[in-house]
Design a protein around this motif. Structure first.
Motif, mmCIF file in Angstrom:
data_model
loop_
_atom_site.group_PDB
_atom_site.id
_atom_site.type_symbol
_atom_site.label_atom_id
_atom_site.label_comp_id
_atom_site.label_asym_id
_atom_site.label_seq_id
_atom_site.Cartn_x
_atom_site.Cartn_y
_atom_site.Cartn_z
ATOM 1 N N GLU A 14 0.878 -1.315 0.103
ATOM 2 C CA GLU A 14 -0.054 0.016 -0.115
ATOM 3 C C GLU A 14 0.907 1.223 -0.044
ATOM 4 O O GLU A 14 0.567 2.192 -0.663
ATOM 5 N N PHE A 15 2.041 1.224 0.882
ATOM 6 C CA PHE A 15 2.926 2.395 0.597
ATOM 7 C C PHE A 15 3.487 2.542 -0.421
ATOM 8 O O PHE A 15 3.538 3.605 -1.084
ATOM 9 N N ALA A 16 3.987 1.294 -1.230
ATOM 10 C CA ALA A 16 4.380 1.402 -2.442
ATOM 11 C C ALA A 16 3.557 2.102 -3.597
ATOM 12 O O ALA A 16 3.832 2.939 -4.416
ATOM 13 N N ARG A 17 2.280 1.655 -3.547
ATOM 14 C CA ARG A 17 1.244 2.261 -4.412
ATOM 15 C C ARG A 17 0.922 3.689 -4.097
ATOM 16 O O ARG A 17 1.120 4.448 -5.298
ATOM 17 N N ARG A 18 0.995 4.216 -3.045
ATOM 18 C CA ARG A 18 0.812 5.629 -2.510
ATOM 19 C C ARG A 18 2.025 6.364 -2.949
ATOM 20 O O ARG A 18 1.864 7.477 -3.750
ATOM 21 N N LEU A 19 3.303 5.889 -2.935
ATOM 22 C CA LEU A 19 4.437 6.351 -3.257
ATOM 23 C C LEU A 19 4.535 6.676 -4.777
ATOM 24 O O LEU A 19 4.826 7.736 -5.065
ATOM 25 N N ALA A 20 4.226 5.537 -5.365
ATOM 26 C CA ALA A 20 4.169 5.714 -6.867
ATOM 27 C C ALA A 20 3.180 6.707 -7.165
ATOM 28 O O ALA A 20 3.575 7.583 -8.619
ATOM 29 N N GLY A 21 2.206 7.027 -6.726
ATOM 30 C CA GLY A 21 1.250 8.145 -6.989
ATOM 31 C C GLY A 21 1.674 9.492 -6.926
ATOM 32 O O GLY A 21 1.638 10.242 -7.636
#
Length: 132
Positions: A79-86
């Protein structure tokens, strides 16, 4: 996710990427300051590294430490990876992946760009530096 680099963090935090970059930086800061899923305390969250980097956003060593810990956290927390990618995609494609130089005498016209369309004429009509 785009590669998170120290150079990118310094560019975003330093304001060199304009309003879009500053907005992306603020999103990264807010994301790091959020409670981490499954992580107890501050270790591994990136918060100590973020706080150290914010003291001196031009320090490449602090930027590298922050980039490294955020990359590790992204590998552990989807989830952190997804948000950071955003956050990174919101930076408008700011990339710091090379350098250009011009040397070797006198240049009348120099254009350095990425993603450029058709150029019909540079430097005047029919003279030196004219295209076509």
């Amino acid at each position: 996710m785009d590669q998170l680099t120290a150079e990118l963090l310094m560019t975003l935090a330093g304001g060199a990427a304009g309003a879009v970059g500053q907005s992306a930086w603020q999103s990264i800061v807010a994301l790091v300051r959020r409670p981490a899923g499954g992580v107890v305390g501050r270790d591994g969250t990136g918060l100590p590294e973020l706080e150290a980097f914010e003291v001196d956003p031009g320090d490449p060593v602090r930027a590298r430490r922050l980039a490294d810990v955020l990359t590790v956290r992204a590998e552990r927390e989807p989830e952190f990876a997804r948000r950071l990618a955003g956050c990174l995609s919101a930076s408008g494609g700011v990339r710091i992946d090379g350098s250009n130089s011009v040397s070797g005498g006198e240049q009348n016209v120099v254009v350095q760009a990425q993603y450029i369309g058709t150029i019909d004429n540079i430097g005047g009509s029919g003279g030196r530096g004219s295209a076509g």
